[in-house]
Design a protein around this motif. Structure first.
Motif, short mmCIF file in Angstrom:
data_model
loop_
_atom_site.label_atom_id
_atom_site.label_comp_id
_atom_site.label_asym_id
_atom_site.label_seq_id
_atom_site.Cartn_x
_atom_site.Cartn_y
_atom_site.Cartn_z
N ARG A 154 0.81 -1.23 0.00
CA ARG A 154 0.00 0.00 0.00
C ARG A 154 0.85 1.27 0.00
N ILE A 155 2.14 1.16 0.37
CA ILE A 155 2.97 2.37 0.47
C ILE A 155 4.13 2.35 -0.53
N LEU A 156 4.03 1.49 -1.54
CA LEU A 156 5.08 1.38 -2.55
C LEU A 156 4.79 2.28 -3.74
N ASN A 157 5.82 2.93 -4.22
CA ASN A 157 5.73 3.75 -5.42
C ASN A 157 6.17 2.88 -6.61
N PHE A 158 5.22 2.48 -7.43
CA PHE A 158 5.53 1.57 -8.54
C PHE A 158 6.14 2.29 -9.73
N ASP A 159 6.54 3.53 -9.53
CA ASP A 159 7.39 4.22 -10.50
C ASP A 159 8.86 4.19 -10.06
N ASP A 160 9.12 3.60 -8.90
CA ASP A 160 10.48 3.53 -8.35
C ASP A 160 10.89 2.07 -8.28
N ARG A 161 11.63 1.61 -9.28
CA ARG A 161 11.99 0.19 -9.32
C ARG A 161 12.95 -0.19 -8.20
N GLY A 162 13.63 0.79 -7.63
CA GLY A 162 14.59 0.51 -6.57
C GLY A 162 13.95 0.09 -5.26
N THR A 163 12.66 0.40 -5.08
CA THR A 163 11.97 0.01 -3.84
C THR A 163 10.78 -0.90 -4.09
N CYS A 164 10.04 -0.70 -5.17
CA CYS A 164 8.78 -1.43 -5.33
C CYS A 164 8.99 -2.94 -5.51
#
Length: 328
Positions: A154-164
């Motif tokens: 719910r708190i992931l930014n799926f435009d940021d491959r480094g975290t999502c």
């Protein structure tokens, strides 16, 4: 008579939806973001993770894990006199009301047992176990349910491959009870708020509106460097407190964040990798849920047996870290 707290039940729960690296690669490619299974595995060891359904909250995952732990412990929910929940993704903003109170209600507990949330991010379960141990040893509580439950999707930014690509959802639970037999042998907790900025969700609410970002932000190299530095040290501290050596550890269950961090910790302690429980490849980083999830899987598949010495340790945003040594 010396009083100890002892683990008598473990439980876990993973949401039904399993998302592989290939699934994520295709999802991100549709946005023009390039990644691959090889890229994710080489950096983290992760091959898959689970995502909660839209109608599932942290409390729902926690309740399922708790019921499994209570069943193993042979206890009814009303035998509990304290519930501690570790979560960075509570049901309500600000953990208000606490997810622990919501879980108490969903378990049908009517004895007015205490219920409280603990926030130490990925170290939350270790913090919660240390707190439960202290409550039991003081004589204040007898049967304590400790849960780690997260819906990080719910708190992931799926435009940021480094975290999502790194995080998943799940829950794990243990039941601790007062015992004359040694259980939790030692625990040590630490924090360094000067590193608060390297792993955070830098948002707040003012006037009913979001200020800042509600997405997870992480400085990966900084987190990696700090984690590798502190995990071995805190494990050694706990061993010294218990007057034991690393050779007496039967199983190492580290926070399941990154296989490279985990392998480094095992090597520094002189432990063969075969003595480390690994679930990060199938679960991703489930934050406060990762250690109890891994523990339950290893208990139920027969690896972790009665009498085994288990070292559990984690690092998380804050920056927090800690370790607990338990005799099963």
């Amino acid at each position: 008579m010396t009083l100890y707290s002892k683990i008598i039940g473990t439980g876990s729960y993973l949401p039904q939806r399993r998302v592989t690296n290939q699934d994520l690669t295709e999802q991100l490619a549709a946005k023009g973001i390039e990644t691959s299974d090889e890229w994710i595995v080489s950096r983290s060891g992760i091959r898959a993770r689970h995502y909660a359904a839209p109608e599932q909250n942290a409390s729902d995952l926690g309740v399922a894990a708790a019921r499994n732990a209570l069943q193993m412990a042979g206890l009814q929910a009303d035998a509990l006199d304290l519930i501690i929940v570790a979560s960075s993704t509570p049901d309500f903003f600000g953990s208000f009301p606490s997810t622990a109170c919501i879980i108490q209600n969903k378990l049908g507990i009517t004895n007015h047992c205490a219920a409280v949330d603990v926030q130490a991010v990925c170290s939350g379960f270790v913090y919660a176990v240390a707190a439960a141990d202290s409550f039991i040893k003081s004589g204040m509580h007898k049967n304590v349910l400790v849960i780690g439950a997260e819906v990080f999707s719910r708190i992931l930014n799926f435009d940021d491959r480094g975290t999502c690509v790194l995080f998943g959802d799940g829950a794990g639970a243990i039941v601790l009870t007062a015992s004359t037999e040694p259980g939790i042998l030692a625990a040590k907790l630490h924090a360094d708020g000067s590193h608060a900025n390297i792993l955070s969700v830098p948002g707040s609410v003012a006037g009913g509106a979001l200020a800042g970002s509600a997405f997870l932000h992480m400085d990966g190299p900084a987190v990696f460097k700090l984690a590798v530095s502190v995990l071995e040290k805190v494990a050694v501290e706990v061993l010294e407190q218990a007057q034991m050596s690393a050779a007496q550890i039967d199983w190492l269950i580290p926070h399941q964040a990154n296989i490279r961090i985990m392998n480094s910790t095992a090597r520094k302690l002189g432990l063969p990798l075969e003595k480390m429980v690994v679930t990060v490849d199938q679960h991703g980083n489930t934050s406060a849920a990762s250690i109890p999830l891994a523990l339950d899987i290893a208990v139920r598949d027969g690896r972790v047996k009665k009498g085994d010495n288990v070292m559990m340790e984690g690092v998380g945003g804050g920056f927090t870290w800690g370790a607990v040594l338990a005799r099963m």
